[in-house]
Design a protein around this motif. Structure first.
Motif, mmCIF file in Angstrom:
data_model
loop_
_atom_site.group_PDB
_atom_site.id
_atom_site.type_symbol
_atom_site.label_atom_id
_atom_site.label_comp_id
_atom_site.label_asym_id
_atom_site.label_seq_id
_atom_site.Cartn_x
_atom_site.Cartn_y
_atom_site.Cartn_z
ATOM 1 N N ASN A 76 0.799 -1.225 0.000
ATOM 2 C CA ASN A 76 0.000 0.000 0.000
ATOM 3 C C ASN A 76 0.836 1.281 0.000
ATOM 4 O O ASN A 76 0.275 2.371 0.037
ATOM 5 C CB ASN A 76 -0.925 0.018 1.228
ATOM 6 N N GLY A 77 2.151 1.138 -0.016
ATOM 7 C CA GLY A 77 3.032 2.298 0.044
ATOM 8 C C GLY A 77 3.339 2.880 -1.311
ATOM 9 O O GLY A 77 2.648 2.580 -2.292
ATOM 10 N N PRO A 78 4.378 3.719 -1.386
ATOM 11 C CA PRO A 78 5.311 3.993 -0.276
ATOM 12 C C PRO A 78 4.764 5.004 0.721
ATOM 13 O O PRO A 78 3.876 5.795 0.398
ATOM 14 C CB PRO A 78 6.540 4.557 -1.000
ATOM 15 N N PHE A 79 5.330 4.952 1.941
ATOM 16 C CA PHE A 79 4.994 5.896 2.999
ATOM 17 C C PHE A 79 6.234 6.716 3.353
ATOM 18 O O PHE A 79 7.348 6.212 3.349
ATOM 19 C CB PHE A 79 4.490 5.153 4.233
ATOM 20 N N ASP A 80 5.993 7.982 3.682
ATOM 21 C CA ASP A 80 7.097 8.864 4.060
ATOM 22 C C ASP A 80 7.412 8.794 5.552
ATOM 23 O O ASP A 80 8.573 8.902 5.958
ATOM 24 C CB ASP A 80 6.769 10.314 3.702
ATOM 25 N N GLY A 81 6.379 8.668 6.384
ATOM 26 C CA GLY A 81 6.600 8.700 7.822
ATOM 27 C C GLY A 81 5.483 8.007 8.576
ATOM 28 O O GLY A 81 4.562 7.431 7.985
ATOM 29 N N PHE A 82 5.589 8.095 9.912
ATOM 30 C CA PHE A 82 4.606 7.472 10.793
ATOM 31 C C PHE A 82 4.014 8.504 11.745
ATOM 32 O O PHE A 82 4.697 9.430 12.180
ATOM 33 C CB PHE A 82 5.257 6.369 11.640
ATOM 34 N N LEU A 83 2.753 8.304 12.075
ATOM 35 C CA LEU A 83 2.101 8.979 13.193
ATOM 36 C C LEU A 83 1.653 7.901 14.159
ATOM 37 O O LEU A 83 1.006 6.928 13.740
ATOM 38 C CB LEU A 83 0.912 9.804 12.713
ATOM 39 N N GLY A 84 2.003 8.036 15.428
ATOM 40 C CA GLY A 84 1.601 7.040 16.410
ATOM 41 C C GLY A 84 1.045 7.683 17.654
ATOM 42 O O GLY A 84 1.513 8.748 18.081
ATOM 43 N N PHE A 85 0.033 7.046 18.222
ATOM 44 C CA PHE A 85 -0.529 7.489 19.494
ATOM 45 C C PHE A 85 -0.358 6.391 20.538
ATOM 46 O O PHE A 85 -0.654 5.226 20.272
ATOM 47 C CB PHE A 85 -2.015 7.826 19.343
ATOM 48 N N SER A 86 0.158 6.749 21.715
ATOM 49 C CA SER A 86 0.306 5.828 22.837
ATOM 50 C C SER A 86 1.179 4.632 22.437
ATOM 51 O O SER A 86 2.328 4.794 22.054
ATOM 52 C CB SER A 86 -1.075 5.395 23.335
ATOM 53 N N GLN A 87 0.631 3.418 22.500
ATOM 54 C CA GLN A 87 1.432 2.248 22.138
ATOM 55 C C GLN A 87 1.862 2.311 20.671
ATOM 56 O O GLN A 87 2.953 1.857 20.315
ATOM 57 C CB GLN A 87 0.635 0.970 22.401
ATOM 58 N N GLY A 88 1.031 2.908 19.831
ATOM 59 C CA GLY A 88 1.413 3.103 18.437
ATOM 60 C C GLY A 88 2.595 4.034 18.287
ATOM 61 O O GLY A 88 3.420 3.877 17.383
ATOM 62 N N ALA A 89 2.700 5.014 19.202
ATOM 63 C CA ALA A 89 3.848 5.923 19.193
ATOM 64 C C ALA A 89 5.111 5.213 19.671
ATOM 65 O O ALA A 89 6.209 5.477 19.173
ATOM 66 C CB ALA A 89 3.562 7.144 20.067
ATOM 67 N N MET A 90 4.970 4.313 20.654
ATOM 68 C CA MET A 90 6.125 3.541 21.126
ATOM 69 C C MET A 90 6.737 2.748 19.977
ATOM 70 O O MET A 90 7.963 2.746 19.778
ATOM 71 C CB MET A 90 5.701 2.570 22.229
#
Length: 217
Positions: A76-90
């Motif tokens: 499904n990419g490409p992706f440039d970066g990530f956004l994470g919240f809580s455990q997703g941020a870890m």
């Protein structure tokens, strides 16, 4: 060239414990359209059900989760970066170091930036250390990072410790707890400065790739 410079930055968004892609989508869309229009956000559901009363000292299915994530990015990419919240941020925060060390995401492009909300550092305060993350923070991480930290968040100290693992981080403090806050005028200034930084980073990376390709001709 102008269209490439102005293109939206594609971001894979990882939710927290006991949450979902749909919930994170709703929470992030509390942000103003002036921010959202600059970002191409893709929200991904975690592949495994949550364990009852997790204490974040141990993590199960970690390697399987990384494989699931990479397969999704390939398809499904490409992706440039990530956004994470809580455990997703870890998890998001550890990925650049694991990718650098050849331990994860080896079949997809390099992660260029991170947005980390109410996160924490593997191996930090009250957070376990999966084996694959042993060296993820062995050196300061130099990619652009935006850290959103709540004054009343139970993970406030963990979020600060995580922020200190990055070089020149962008930081937003807000008066709420463990949540994705709305962005006030001061916070928006930080967000737009961060977006300008990642635009510069991506332009520089694309220029280097172009030069390398020309040198091979």
């Amino acid at each position: 060239m102008a269209s490439q410079i102005q293109r939206k930055h594609r971001i894979l968004c990882l939710h927290g414990n006991s949450s979902s892609a749909k919930i994170l989508n709703q929470q992030v869309h509390r942000w103003p359209e002036t921010v959202l229009e600059k970002l191409d956000l893709v929200f991904l559901d975690a592949p495994f059900p949550v364990e009852e009363n997790p204490d974040f000292s141990e993590f199960t299915n970690f390697e399987e989760c990384l494989a699931y994530l990479e397969d999704y990015m390939i398809n499904n990419g490409p992706f440039d970066g990530f956004l994470g919240f809580s455990q997703g941020a870890m998890l998001s925060a550890a990925l650049p170091g694991m990718q650098r060390d050849g331990l994860a995401l080896t079949k997809v492009p390099k992660i260029k930036f991170l947005i980390l909300i109410s996160g924490g550092k593997f191996g930090g305060i009250k957070i376990g250390l999966p084996e694959l993350t042993l060296t993820a923070f062995s050196v300061p991480l130099e990619l652009p990072s935006l850290h959103i930290i709540g004054d009343l968040d139970r993970f406030r100290l963990e979020s600060i410790e995580l922020m200190e693992a990055f070089v020149d981080p962008f930081v937003i403090y807000h008066p709420e707890g463990h949540t994705i806050p709305k962005l006030d005028e001061k916070s928006l200034e930080v967000v737009f400065a961060f977006i300008e930084r990642i635009q510069e980073t991506i332009r520089a990376d694309e220029a280097r790739i172009c030069l390398n390709e020309k040198s091979k001709l």
